[in-house]
Scaffold this motif. Structure first.
Motif, short mmCIF file in Angstrom:
data_model
loop_
_atom_site.label_atom_id
_atom_site.label_comp_id
_atom_site.label_asym_id
_atom_site.label_seq_id
_atom_site.Cartn_x
_atom_site.Cartn_y
_atom_site.Cartn_z
N SER A 168 -12.86 3.40 13.73
CA SER A 168 -12.70 4.50 12.78
C SER A 168 -13.98 4.78 12.00
N GLN A 169 -14.82 3.73 11.83
CA GLN A 169 -16.08 3.84 11.07
C GLN A 169 -15.84 4.40 9.66
N ALA A 170 -14.71 4.06 9.07
CA ALA A 170 -14.39 4.52 7.72
C ALA A 170 -15.14 3.68 6.69
N PRO A 171 -15.59 4.28 5.58
CA PRO A 171 -16.25 3.51 4.52
C PRO A 171 -15.32 2.40 4.01
N ALA A 172 -15.87 1.22 3.76
CA ALA A 172 -15.06 0.02 3.49
C ALA A 172 -14.14 0.18 2.28
N LEU A 173 -14.70 0.52 1.13
CA LEU A 173 -13.88 0.62 -0.09
C LEU A 173 -12.87 1.74 0.00
N GLU A 174 -13.28 2.88 0.51
CA GLU A 174 -12.38 4.04 0.62
C GLU A 174 -11.22 3.72 1.56
N ALA A 175 -11.54 3.08 2.70
CA ALA A 175 -10.50 2.75 3.68
C ALA A 175 -9.53 1.72 3.12
N LEU A 176 -10.07 0.70 2.42
CA LEU A 176 -9.19 -0.32 1.84
C LEU A 176 -8.28 0.29 0.77
N THR A 177 -8.81 1.20 -0.03
CA THR A 177 -7.99 1.88 -1.05
C THR A 177 -6.86 2.66 -0.39
N MET A 178 -7.18 3.34 0.71
CA MET A 178 -6.15 4.08 1.44
C MET A 178 -5.11 3.14 2.04
N GLU A 179 -5.57 2.02 2.61
CA GLU A 179 -4.64 1.04 3.19
C GLU A 179 -3.68 0.50 2.14
N MET A 180 -4.24 0.12 0.97
CA MET A 180 -3.39 -0.39 -0.11
C MET A 180 -2.44 0.70 -0.62
N GLY A 181 -2.93 1.96 -0.63
CA GLY A 181 -2.09 3.07 -1.05
C GLY A 181 -0.91 3.28 -0.10
N ILE A 182 -1.16 3.15 1.18
CA ILE A 182 -0.09 3.29 2.19
C ILE A 182 0.97 2.20 2.01
N LEU A 183 0.52 0.99 1.65
CA LEU A 183 1.43 -0.15 1.52
C LEU A 183 2.02 -0.28 0.12
N ALA A 184 1.48 0.46 -0.87
CA ALA A 184 1.87 0.26 -2.27
C ALA A 184 3.35 0.54 -2.50
N LEU A 185 3.84 1.68 -1.99
CA LEU A 185 5.24 2.05 -2.23
C LEU A 185 6.21 1.05 -1.58
N PRO A 186 6.02 0.70 -0.29
CA PRO A 186 6.89 -0.33 0.30
C PRO A 186 6.81 -1.66 -0.46
N SER A 187 5.62 -2.00 -0.96
CA SER A 187 5.46 -3.26 -1.70
C SER A 187 6.23 -3.22 -3.01
N LEU A 188 6.16 -2.09 -3.70
CA LEU A 188 6.91 -1.92 -4.94
C LEU A 188 8.41 -2.02 -4.67
N GLY A 189 8.85 -1.39 -3.57
CA GLY A 189 10.26 -1.48 -3.18
C GLY A 189 10.68 -2.91 -2.89
N LEU A 190 9.80 -3.67 -2.21
CA LEU A 190 10.08 -5.07 -1.91
C LEU A 190 10.21 -5.88 -3.19
N ILE A 191 9.29 -5.67 -4.13
CA ILE A 191 9.32 -6.41 -5.41
C ILE A 191 10.60 -6.11 -6.18
N LEU A 192 10.99 -4.82 -6.24
CA LEU A 192 12.21 -4.45 -6.96
C LEU A 192 13.45 -5.02 -6.28
#
Length: 305
Positions: A168-192
């Motif tokens: 993908s050659q995506a910039p490291a910080l930007e890609a990681l932020t997007m990855e965490m954003g994709i997983l954030a909602l399911p993670s919040l649901g798991l915690i709740l």
């Protein structure tokens, strides 16, 4: 001459990753799923804060309208979550040595994936190192009568993750932020969900709460140091230093946590270390030869003049 600041950043990053089992052990009574959920959630919060200070704010918006990069990031997000979950579980269930084996194997697997997927060329010594490592894994499987699924699970998940990120050659910080954003909602649901089931330590234990919030910092800080340092030193040096992390993991497992380390596993590790020695020696040899090439060319041109 290596840039001192870059080398220091890389060393701190790899040392931090190598000592990470100590942090997860402090959360030993917390379920691996809860640790994963909080690690993703607080990493996303911290990454978002850091990312807001950058100037590339249009990157996520561009991805929303591009199917391939977005699907790639969804794939890398799932692989990263699986890798983190398996790593935390293995550490807190007495498999620090097995997890270290996974990250010893990872560089060799990465080269092999490059050949299979990207059609890259492997040198004879690289083939030899992969073959020696395969013998080591096979020996441990037969001698211990147990497939090293933790080590290979970590190596495969992170190897494919790295491959997809490379494609993908995506910039490291930007890609990681997007990855965490994709997983954030399911993670919040798991915690709740865990909180509703009464199976959470968050809010009910002050030390655990602080450690869970801090999991974002111990995740992102080494990564940012690595990104900063990798820009300042050559790839060969960074490649050789990567073995510092699994080495520290291994030493913690053997000498601090006193995990069982049978003779058959010791012999298997010797095969892996021999493979890495061959692989590293080939890397250094080719790097030195590459450095000499421009000098040789310059000398030839001077003679011609």
């Amino acid at each position: 001459m290596l840039p001192t600041r870059g080398l220091a950043s890389i060393l701190i990053a790899y040392t931090s990753w190598g000592l990470l089992p100590v942090y997860w052990k402090l959360l030993g009574r917390v379920s691996s799923l809860e640790i994963l959920g909080h690690r993703i959630l607080w990493s996303f919060v911290l990454a978002l804060v850091i990312y807001s200070c950058t100037k590339n704010h249009q990157y996520p918006l561009r991805l929303l309208f591009k199917r391939k990069p977005l699907l790639s990031l969804i794939g890398t997000s799932c692989l990263l979550a699986c890798n983190w979950l398996l790593y935390v579980w293995s550490v807190n269930n007495g498999h620090v040595i097995d997890s270290s084996l996974g990250y010893f194997i990872n560089p060799l697997l990465a080269v092999l994936l490059g050949v299979v997927v990207l059609k890259e060329k492997m040198h004879p010594l690289q083939w030899l190192s992969v073959a020696v490592a395969a013998i080591g894994v096979l020996y441990m499987t037969l001698a211990l009568r147990q497939f090293p699924w933790i080590a290979l699970g970590l190596a495969v998940s992170f190897g494919i993750y790295t491959l997809l990120r490379k494609i993908s050659q995506a910039p490291a910080l930007e890609a990681l932020t997007m990855e965490m954003g994709i997983l954030a909602l399911p993670s919040l649901g798991l915690i709740l969900f865990l909180q509703a089931q009464g199976e959470t330590a968050f809010f009910f234990s002050q030390p655990a709460t602080l450690l869970l919030i801090g999991s974002g910092l111990v995740t992102l800080a080494p990564l940012l140091l690595f990104i900063s340092g990798a820009r300042q030193i050559n790839l060969t040096t960074a490649g050789l230093l990567q073995y510092l992390s699994p080495t520290l993991n291994f030493l913690l497992g053997v000498f601090v946590y006193r995990e069982d380390f049978p003779v058959a596993q010791q012999r298997g590790f010797l095969f892996i270390w021999l493979a890495l020695l061959i692989f590293s020696a080939d890397q250094v040899r080719r790097s030195l030869r590459h450095k000499k090439q421009p000098l040789h060319t310059a000398q030839e041109k001077q003679r011609l003049l």
